[in-house]
Design a protein around this motif. Structure first.
Motif, mmCIF file in Angstrom:
data_model
loop_
_atom_site.group_PDB
_atom_site.id
_atom_site.type_symbol
_atom_site.label_atom_id
_atom_site.label_comp_id
_atom_site.label_asym_id
_atom_site.label_seq_id
_atom_site.Cartn_x
_atom_site.Cartn_y
_atom_site.Cartn_z
ATOM 1 N N GLN A 69 0.918 -1.091 0.011
ATOM 2 C CA GLN A 69 0.169 -0.185 -0.384
ATOM 3 C C GLN A 69 0.888 1.232 0.058
ATOM 4 O O GLN A 69 0.462 2.373 -0.885
ATOM 5 C CB GLN A 69 -0.494 -0.211 1.573
ATOM 6 C CG GLN A 69 -2.240 0.779 1.414
ATOM 7 C CD GLN A 69 -2.484 1.263 2.449
ATOM 8 O OE1 GLN A 69 -2.048 0.982 3.636
ATOM 9 N NE2 GLN A 69 -4.307 1.531 2.334
ATOM 10 N N ARG A 109 1.410 3.952 -3.224
ATOM 11 C CA ARG A 109 1.018 5.958 -2.943
ATOM 12 C C ARG A 109 2.095 6.524 -3.295
ATOM 13 O O ARG A 109 1.245 7.960 -3.665
ATOM 14 C CB ARG A 109 0.170 5.293 -1.210
ATOM 15 C CG ARG A 109 -1.291 4.600 -0.512
ATOM 16 C CD ARG A 109 -1.209 5.993 0.463
ATOM 17 N NE ARG A 109 -2.887 4.521 0.927
ATOM 18 C CZ ARG A 109 -3.712 5.165 0.397
ATOM 19 N NH1 ARG A 109 -3.701 5.982 -0.010
ATOM 20 N NH2 ARG A 109 -5.251 4.291 1.177
ATOM 21 N N ASP A 160 2.134 9.134 -6.232
ATOM 22 C CA ASP A 160 2.247 10.421 -6.299
ATOM 23 C C ASP A 160 3.329 11.043 -7.544
ATOM 24 O O ASP A 160 3.015 11.917 -7.288
ATOM 25 C CB ASP A 160 3.356 10.851 -5.010
ATOM 26 C CG ASP A 160 1.760 11.150 -4.191
ATOM 27 O OD1 ASP A 160 0.835 10.975 -3.789
ATOM 28 O OD2 ASP A 160 2.794 10.444 -2.199
ATOM 29 N N GLU A 165 -4.646 2.848 -8.275
ATOM 30 C CA GLU A 165 -5.901 3.389 -7.887
ATOM 31 C C GLU A 165 -6.797 1.944 -7.717
ATOM 32 O O GLU A 165 -7.778 2.583 -6.234
ATOM 33 C CB GLU A 165 -6.630 4.765 -8.333
ATOM 34 C CG GLU A 165 -5.964 6.074 -8.396
ATOM 35 C CD GLU A 165 -6.622 6.726 -9.232
ATOM 36 O OE1 GLU A 165 -7.088 7.072 -9.977
ATOM 37 O OE2 GLU A 165 -6.068 8.607 -9.191
ATOM 38 N N ILE A 221 -5.782 0.044 -5.171
ATOM 39 C CA ILE A 221 -5.164 0.694 -2.998
ATOM 40 C C ILE A 221 -6.665 0.447 -3.485
ATOM 41 O O ILE A 221 -6.899 -0.435 -2.035
ATOM 42 C CB ILE A 221 -5.441 1.972 -3.374
ATOM 43 C CG1 ILE A 221 -3.394 2.423 -3.627
ATOM 44 C CG2 ILE A 221 -5.882 3.134 -1.952
ATOM 45 C CD1 ILE A 221 -2.941 2.206 -2.672
#
Length: 202
Positions: free
Chosen positions: A145, A149, A153, A198, A201
């Motif tokens: 995770q 992430r 970014d 996404e 996630i």
């Protein structure tokens, strides 16, 4: 149980004529709890070792598995192997390397299927995630995770830079400008990467 033992100490003294018998009762209750806990733990360890041996054997058999060339049948066969692998159960922590070996075989099989890159990546990810959940491997889930992430970014910064580059090019020169074409193509590709990450996630 540790809290119960601490609470016991904090309650205070009882009359001497009761202290020995009540301490004996409490000690027996604690011992019964710890005996049951160790018994369950030992049974669990034995179950995990059996699961490891079963997975080792399954892995050997899987090496000889070959695709038929029929897309739908091959996809269903791979999914069946994933479900059968999961059903074998959790393996001991120090033997989880066997999961990586299974994933490598899966990766090779998925590469041979005529799936889209997006579908292939998500199926491989789902299989890996299911293994972590089944093994209660929270550490790997948290690491993955954090990694995703961080990548999101990075990719979003890349998208921002590409959008700036595209806007910088004057509208009159857009059509035949090779830099504009490269930038817009890369922009679409980068956006698709973000969408996949996404989904992971979620």
């Amino acid at each position: 149980m540790k809290k119960i033992q601490d609470d016991w100490k904090k309650i205070g003294h009882v009359p001497r004529k009761y202290s020995d018998s009540i301490w004996k009762d409490f000690k027996e209750a604690c011992n019964a709890y710890f005996d049951r806990m160790h018994k369950e733990k030992n049974a669990e360890n034995e179950e995990e070792i059996n699961a490891f041996e079963a997975k080792k054997e399954y892995l050997e058999n899987l090496k000889s598995f070959e695709l038929t060339g029929t897309h739908k049948a091959d996809l269903e066969a791979i999914k069946a192997h994933i479900e059968a692998w999961k059903a074998l159960g959790k393996v001991p922590f120090n033997r989880r390397h066997i999961e990586s070996k299974f994933n490598k075989i899966l990766d090779a099989l998925f590469e041979k299927l005529s799936l889209s890159k997006k579908d292939t990546e998500m199926m491989k990810f789902d299989a890996k995630l299911d293994q972590w959940v089944d093994n209660e491997d929270e550490r790997s889930i948290e690491k993955e995770q954090f990694f995703i992430r961080k990548k999101i970014d990075e990719v979003q910064n890349e998208i921002f830079q590409l959008e700036n580059n595209i806007q910088f090019i004057s509208s009159s020169s857009k059509g035949g400008n090779p830099f504009y074409k490269r930038s817009t193509k890369k922009h679409r590709k980068t956006q698709r990467r973000t969408q996949i990450m996404e989904r992971k996630i979620k």
